[in-house]
Write a protein that holds these residues in place. Sequence first.
Motif, short mmCIF file in Angstrom:
data_model
loop_
_atom_site.label_atom_id
_atom_site.label_comp_id
_atom_site.label_asym_id
_atom_site.label_seq_id
_atom_site.Cartn_x
_atom_site.Cartn_y
_atom_site.Cartn_z
N THR A 100 18.33 -2.90 -8.95
CA THR A 100 18.10 -1.46 -9.13
C THR A 100 16.66 -1.11 -8.80
O THR A 100 16.39 -0.10 -8.17
CB THR A 100 18.43 -1.06 -10.59
N ALA A 101 15.73 -1.96 -9.20
CA ALA A 101 14.32 -1.71 -8.92
C ALA A 101 14.04 -1.64 -7.42
O ALA A 101 13.35 -0.74 -6.96
CB ALA A 101 13.45 -2.78 -9.57
N ILE A 102 14.59 -2.58 -6.65
CA ILE A 102 14.32 -2.52 -5.21
C ILE A 102 15.04 -1.35 -4.56
O ILE A 102 14.55 -0.77 -3.60
CB ILE A 102 14.64 -3.83 -4.46
N SER A 103 16.19 -0.97 -5.12
CA SER A 103 16.90 0.19 -4.59
C SER A 103 16.10 1.46 -4.80
O SER A 103 16.14 2.38 -4.00
CB SER A 103 18.27 0.33 -5.27
N ASN A 104 15.34 1.51 -5.91
CA ASN A 104 14.56 2.70 -6.24
C ASN A 104 13.22 2.78 -5.53
O ASN A 104 12.68 3.85 -5.37
CB ASN A 104 14.32 2.77 -7.75
N THR A 105 12.65 1.64 -5.12
CA THR A 105 11.28 1.69 -4.58
C THR A 105 11.19 2.38 -3.24
O THR A 105 10.27 3.13 -3.00
CB THR A 105 10.65 0.29 -4.46
N GLY A 106 12.15 2.17 -2.35
CA GLY A 106 12.08 2.80 -1.04
C GLY A 106 12.15 4.31 -1.12
O GLY A 106 11.33 5.02 -0.56
N SER A 107 13.12 4.83 -1.88
CA SER A 107 13.27 6.28 -1.96
C SER A 107 12.19 6.94 -2.79
O SER A 107 11.71 8.02 -2.48
CB SER A 107 14.65 6.63 -2.52
N ALA A 108 11.76 6.26 -3.87
CA ALA A 108 10.77 6.85 -4.76
C ALA A 108 9.39 6.94 -4.12
O ALA A 108 8.63 7.86 -4.37
CB ALA A 108 10.68 6.05 -6.06
N THR A 109 9.06 5.95 -3.28
CA THR A 109 7.73 5.92 -2.70
C THR A 109 7.69 6.54 -1.31
O THR A 109 6.62 6.76 -0.76
CB THR A 109 7.21 4.47 -2.59
N GLY A 110 8.87 6.81 -0.74
CA GLY A 110 8.91 7.38 0.60
C GLY A 110 8.74 6.35 1.70
O GLY A 110 8.70 6.68 2.87
N TYR A 111 8.67 5.06 1.32
CA TYR A 111 8.55 4.00 2.33
C TYR A 111 9.88 3.81 3.04
O TYR A 111 10.93 4.10 2.51
CB TYR A 111 8.12 2.68 1.69
N MET A 112 9.82 3.28 4.24
CA MET A 112 11.03 3.00 4.99
C MET A 112 11.79 1.81 4.40
O MET A 112 12.99 1.73 4.49
CB MET A 112 10.71 2.72 6.46
N GLU A 113 11.09 0.87 3.81
CA GLU A 113 11.72 -0.30 3.23
C GLU A 113 11.43 -0.37 1.74
O GLU A 113 10.43 0.17 1.26
CB GLU A 113 11.18 -1.58 3.87
N SER A 114 12.31 -1.06 1.03
CA SER A 114 12.08 -1.27 -0.39
C SER A 114 10.99 -2.32 -0.55
O SER A 114 10.59 -2.99 0.38
CB SER A 114 13.36 -1.78 -1.05
N LYS A 115 10.51 -2.45 -1.77
CA LYS A 115 9.63 -3.56 -2.11
C LYS A 115 10.49 -4.83 -2.02
O LYS A 115 11.64 -4.82 -2.43
CB LYS A 115 9.10 -3.36 -3.52
N PRO A 116 9.99 -5.91 -1.46
CA PRO A 116 10.83 -7.11 -1.33
C PRO A 116 11.19 -7.74 -2.67
O PRO A 116 10.40 -7.70 -3.61
CB PRO A 116 9.98 -8.06 -0.49
N LEU A 117 12.39 -8.30 -2.72
CA LEU A 117 12.83 -9.09 -3.85
C LEU A 117 13.02 -10.51 -3.33
O LEU A 117 13.94 -10.77 -2.55
CB LEU A 117 14.14 -8.55 -4.43
#
Length: 160
Positions: A100-117
């Motif tokens: 859930t955390a990586i799913s939220n990082t891309g959209s919340a931060t506006g980055y093209m990719e999520s934070k890596p897991l």
Amino acid sequence: MRQFDTLTNFLLSKITDPTKKPRISVEGYDTIGDGGEMEGLFNGVTGQTPSQSPTDLQDALFNDASGNQYAIDSPYNQVMFGALGGGVTDDTLPLQAAYTAISNTGSATGYMESKPLVFKKRFHIITRPLQVSGDSIYIDGSMCTIRKTTNDLPAVTIPD
């Protein structure tokens, strides 16, 4: 930077003015060196229950005993969320929190990719399917095994 030996000890702490030293460092999840090392960045004061872990909050956030909220500010791994592995305990909730955390990082931060897991070498048992969603997520699980213990449903579901 404030230093803590474990996430548990951080969660029990009462930091009076987190703005003076907004960064924290934790040396392990349950014990020093168990793979749950992380850094956190002060994220504000919340009305949420204090002493909550990333698994409790189902995201890369955690609250100290004063209700100060911090966000994980280092590459994610499953141990940061409490999935210690070992093949005995049910790691479903902490692994879902990591996804859930990586799913939220891309959209919340506006980055093209999520934070890596990036999974550490562990053997995890889960009891229900894990849901992964979001665009451009990055997961490296090459050294990790996740085995489901019930029914024939897939262990991890990634929707189109």
